[in-house]
Design a protein around this motif. Structure first.
Motif, PDB file in Angstrom:
ATOM      1  N   UNK A   1     -31.709   1.586  -7.889  1.00 19.86           N
ATOM      2  CA  UNK A   1     -32.271   2.346  -8.779  1.00 19.86           C
ATOM      3  C   UNK A   1     -32.147   2.031 -10.243  1.00 19.86           C
ATOM      4  N   UNK A   2     -32.891   2.592 -11.031  1.00 21.92           N
ATOM      5  CA  UNK A   2     -32.491   2.308 -12.733  1.00 21.92           C
ATOM      6  C   UNK A   2     -30.952   2.672 -12.782  1.00 21.92           C
ATOM      7  N   UNK A   3     -30.203   2.027 -13.446  1.00 22.99           N
ATOM      8  CA  UNK A   3     -28.965   2.167 -13.806  1.00 22.99           C
ATOM      9  C   UNK A   3     -29.079   3.396 -15.053  1.00 22.99           C
ATOM     10  N   UNK A   4     -28.094   4.300 -14.964  1.00 17.19           N
ATOM     11  CA  UNK A   4     -28.047   5.147 -16.147  1.00 17.19           C
ATOM     12  C   UNK A   4     -26.977   4.459 -17.272  1.00 17.19           C
ATOM     13  N   UNK A   5     -27.078   5.073 -18.471  1.00 18.82           N
ATOM     14  CA  UNK A   5     -26.139   4.493 -19.622  1.00 18.82           C
ATOM     15  C   UNK A   5     -24.634   4.860 -19.058  1.00 18.82           C
ATOM     16  N   UNK A   6     -24.450   6.179 -18.402  1.00 13.51           N
ATOM     17  CA  UNK A   6     -23.007   6.315 -18.096  1.00 13.51           C
ATOM     18  C   UNK A   6     -22.582   5.172 -17.136  1.00 13.51           C
ATOM     19  N   UNK A   7     -23.349   4.787 -16.112  1.00 13.45           N
ATOM     20  CA  UNK A   7     -22.803   3.823 -15.315  1.00 13.45           C
ATOM     21  C   UNK A   7     -22.663   2.521 -16.071  1.00 13.45           C
ATOM     22  N   UNK A   8     -23.617   2.023 -16.916  1.00 12.29           N
ATOM     23  CA  UNK A   8     -23.146   0.806 -17.270  1.00 12.29           C
ATOM     24  C   UNK A   8     -22.199   0.932 -18.347  1.00 12.29           C
ATOM     25  N   UNK A   9     -21.921   1.893 -19.018  1.00  8.25           N
ATOM     26  CA  UNK A   9     -20.550   2.197 -19.829  1.00  8.25           C
ATOM     27  C   UNK A   9     -19.463   2.477 -19.038  1.00  8.25           C
TER      28      UNK A   9
ATOM     29  N   UNK B   1     -11.792   0.999 -23.183  1.00 10.50           N
ATOM     30  CA  UNK B   1     -12.792   1.643 -23.953  1.00 10.50           C
ATOM     31  C   UNK B   1     -13.407   1.280 -25.381  1.00 10.50           C
ATOM     32  N   UNK B   2     -12.353   0.621 -26.152  1.00 12.15           N
ATOM     33  CA  UNK B   2     -12.621   0.170 -27.363  1.00 12.15           C
ATOM     34  C   UNK B   2     -13.496  -1.092 -27.155  1.00 12.15           C
TER      35      UNK B   2
ATOM     36  N   UNK C   1     -17.873  -2.232 -28.458  1.00  5.50           N
ATOM     37  CA  UNK C   1     -18.316  -3.207 -29.113  1.00  5.50           C
ATOM     38  C   UNK C   1     -19.391  -4.190 -27.988  1.00  5.50           C
ATOM     39  N   UNK C   2     -18.941  -4.405 -26.824  1.00  7.84           N
ATOM     40  CA  UNK C   2     -19.713  -5.320 -26.077  1.00  7.84           C
ATOM     41  C   UNK C   2     -20.859  -4.524 -25.885  1.00  7.84           C
ATOM     42  N   UNK C   3     -20.910  -3.286 -25.474  1.00  8.53           N
ATOM     43  CA  UNK C   3     -22.390  -2.745 -25.379  1.00  8.53           C
ATOM     44  C   UNK C   3     -23.029  -2.738 -26.451  1.00  8.53           C
TER      45      UNK C   3
ATOM     46  N   UNK D   1     -26.663  -5.234 -26.151  1.00  4.40           N
ATOM     47  CA  UNK D   1     -27.824  -4.173 -26.109  1.00  4.40           C
ATOM     48  C   UNK D   1     -29.140  -5.025 -25.862  1.00  4.40           C
ATOM     49  N   UNK D   2     -29.569  -5.580 -27.118  1.00  2.00           N
ATOM     50  CA  UNK D   2     -30.969  -6.241 -26.895  1.00  2.00           C
ATOM     51  C   UNK D   2     -31.130  -7.572 -26.038  1.00  2.00           C
ATOM     52  N   UNK D   3     -29.926  -8.234 -25.637  1.00  2.00           N
ATOM     53  CA  UNK D   3     -30.026  -9.233 -24.820  1.00  2.00           C
ATOM     54  C   UNK D   3     -30.291  -9.113 -23.326  1.00  2.00           C
ATOM     55  N   UNK D   4     -30.285  -7.659 -22.853  1.00  2.00           N
ATOM     56  CA  UNK D   4     -30.439  -7.834 -21.543  1.00  2.00           C
ATOM     57  C   UNK D   4     -31.780  -6.697 -21.496  1.00  2.00           C
TER      58      UNK D   4
END
Length: 142
Positions: free
Chosen positions: A90-98, A107-108, A112-114, A118-121
């Motif tokens: 199913x579509x991933x949530x932002x919380x799951x991706x994070x 966390x830190x 920065x990674x996210x 962002x626009x690459x995926x």
């Protein structure tokens, strides 16, 4: 070497190892085997996040099952592999991706990674697997 106990193998999978995901790739082909970030809680389902339009996501949907192997080399050579059916895509949530990024990067660095990734995926999906078969061993210090 004897296999790990249920508790040992489940605990091992809770640690953030890089997993090797394997999924059937069709006739006259070996399985697709790729490194992935994964998460697992004892007694639950193993899950990954991947691009919705990736070859991996298509093969997971088509095959309906996959294997994942995680290993470490120190302080002893140990591995756990698990195989089972896909229970959900199913579509991933932002919380799951994070949560996945923070599991592997902290966390830190994850923030920065996210931000920069962002626009690459494209769109992401969460794929869950219900573990059915386990293999494991601690080969000791070799």
């Amino acid at each position: 070497m004897p296999p790990l106990s249920r508790e040992e193998r489940e605990q091992f999978l809770t640690e953030p190892h890089i997993g090797a995901l394997a999924v059937e790739a069709g006739p006259d082909r070996g399985p697709l085997v790729v490194p992935v970030w994964y998460d697992y809680r004892p007694g639950g389902e193993l899950w990954i996040v991947t691009e919705a339009d990736s070859r991996k996501a298509k093969l997971l949907a088509d095959a309906g099952r996959f294997s994942l192997m995680a290993e470490r080399l120190a302080p002893s050579v140990r591995y756990v592999s698990v195989e089972g059916p896909v229970s959900e895509i199913r579509p991933a949530t932002e919380a799951e991706d994070t949560a996945m990024a923070e599991r592997y990067l902290g966390e830190e660095v994850a923030a920065e990674y996210l931000r920069t990734r962002g626009p690459q995926l494209g769109a992401l999906v969460t794929v869950r697997m219900r573990p059915q078969r386990w293999n494991s061993s601690d080969l000791g210090s070799i």
